[in-house]
Design a protein around this motif. Structure first.
Motif, mmCIF file in Angstrom:
data_model
loop_
_atom_site.group_PDB
_atom_site.id
_atom_site.type_symbol
_atom_site.label_atom_id
_atom_site.label_comp_id
_atom_site.label_asym_id
_atom_site.label_seq_id
_atom_site.Cartn_x
_atom_site.Cartn_y
_atom_site.Cartn_z
ATOM 1 N N GLU A 160 0.993 -1.139 0.149
ATOM 2 C CA GLU A 160 0.042 -0.069 -0.019
ATOM 3 C C GLU A 160 0.829 1.227 0.012
ATOM 4 O O GLU A 160 1.736 1.390 1.024
ATOM 5 N N ILE A 161 0.686 2.033 -1.037
ATOM 6 C CA ILE A 161 1.334 3.169 -0.883
ATOM 7 C C ILE A 161 0.579 4.403 -0.072
ATOM 8 O O ILE A 161 -0.393 4.683 -0.601
ATOM 9 N N VAL A 165 -0.532 9.734 -11.379
ATOM 10 C CA VAL A 165 -0.585 8.364 -10.752
ATOM 11 C C VAL A 165 -1.311 8.613 -9.559
ATOM 12 O O VAL A 165 -2.145 7.692 -9.085
ATOM 13 N N ALA A 166 -0.823 9.305 -8.569
ATOM 14 C CA ALA A 166 -1.425 9.574 -7.301
ATOM 15 C C ALA A 166 -2.764 9.961 -7.267
ATOM 16 O O ALA A 166 -3.724 9.495 -6.594
ATOM 17 N N ASN A 191 -5.908 7.776 -5.831
ATOM 18 C CA ASN A 191 -6.228 8.496 -4.681
ATOM 19 C C ASN A 191 -5.181 8.375 -3.590
ATOM 20 O O ASN A 191 -5.453 8.037 -2.385
ATOM 21 N N ILE A 192 -4.075 8.395 -3.947
ATOM 22 C CA ILE A 192 -2.884 8.295 -3.006
ATOM 23 C C ILE A 192 -2.594 9.981 -2.567
ATOM 24 O O ILE A 192 -2.319 10.692 -3.520
ATOM 25 N N PRO A 193 -2.347 10.016 -1.499
ATOM 26 C CA PRO A 193 -1.909 11.554 -1.007
ATOM 27 C C PRO A 193 -0.794 11.805 -1.611
ATOM 28 O O PRO A 193 0.255 11.175 -1.738
ATOM 29 N N CYS A 194 -0.548 13.122 -2.152
ATOM 30 C CA CYS A 194 0.657 13.722 -2.842
ATOM 31 C C CYS A 194 0.868 14.874 -1.900
ATOM 32 O O CYS A 194 0.080 15.997 -2.121
#
Length: 264
Positions: free
Chosen positions: A26-27, A78-79, A83-86
């Motif tokens: 998991e990122i 990509v984030a 839905n990856i926090p950047c």
């Protein structure tokens, strides 16, 4: 895991996209620094010029575009897709980098396209940070891809994923791939061709490592690099050109092609 990068476009984006597809990991976040990974301080530039000479420095500036990141995805896009926090930061070793890593409680940090990472950052995750180096370690610490193996008449290159410690490219080796250099008529073309091979292989290399992390972690091995490479002097570069011409003929006479590498 958290990903820390000073160059989100290109190989970094490709690696992040591949990892984001994996169920095993998991990122937690992607931290993007505004700090250029390849802009040394004025004092470091002056020391380098003193070491390699003015002609070496001018030639280094000339060939720098050879090693620009290959075309690829933007890790920030990509984030958003996943839905990856950047989190943007001004510098890799900024206080916000540290507090972000601490707040997400990550097990592992991945460094992609960064300069020096301080111990106050790389020591936060449980497993620390791992970093991608575009050459074989321990043989070619600090080296630009392809050209230094050619300097030593080698026909093999590869990449290494190693732990981050206080030394440059000195951390334990966690994962490594080796493969033949893809020679072309000119040294510049050879660099471009070989970097394209790496562009295809590196994301899968990270996926292989992370899919079987415990085994690779247990099998990590010491990195006894004792020599660090930098931009070649003009005389070293001329030797690279001569050696390249000889090695290109040898590979051509052997009838080798790029197809096995590009399809690997």
């Amino acid at each position: 895991m958290a990903i820390l990068t000073s160059g989100p476009v290109g190989n970094t984006g490709n690696v992040v996209a591949r990892i984001a597809q994996m169920d095993e990991v998991e990122i937690a976040c992607i931290i993007v620094s505004d700090e250029s990974a390849f802009k040394p301080s004025k004092m470091r530039r002056l020391k380098k010029i003193a070491k390699i000479g003015l002609l070496g420095a001018l030639n280094g500036y000339r060939i720098r575009p050879w090693f620009a990141q290959a075309e690829g995805l933007d890790a920030r896009d990509v984030a958003k897709e996943h839905n990856i926090p950047c989190i943007p930061v001004t510098k890799v070793n900024h206080e916000l980098t540290r507090t972000t890593l601490e707040s997400y409680g990550v097990d592992l940090g991945i460094s992609l396209c960064n300069g020096y990472i301080g111990s106050k950052v790389f020591s936060i995750p449980r497993f620390g940070f791992i970093n991608f180096h575009g050459e074989i370690l321990p043989d070619f610490a600090g080296a630009q891809s392809i050209i230094w193996p050619i300097y030593f008449n080698r026909m093999e290159t590869g990449f290494t994923i190693h732990r981050v410690n206080k030394g440059i490219d000195r951390g334990e080796i966690v994962y490594q791939e080796r493969y033949p250099i893809v020679f072309a008529p000119t040294l510049r073309e050879t660099v471009a061709r070989s970097l394209e091979v790496a562009r295809l292989r590196v994301p899968e290399g990270f996926a292989t490592l992370l899919a079987d992390w415990d085994r690779h972690w247990e099998l990590r091995r010491p990195n006894n690099a004792v020599h660090g490479f930098t931009t070649p002097t003009i005389w070293q570069f001329l030797r690279m050109v001569r050696n390249h011409r000889k090695l290109y003929r040898a590979q051509s006479d052997a009838g080798q092609t790029t197809e096995p590498l590009l399809n690997a």
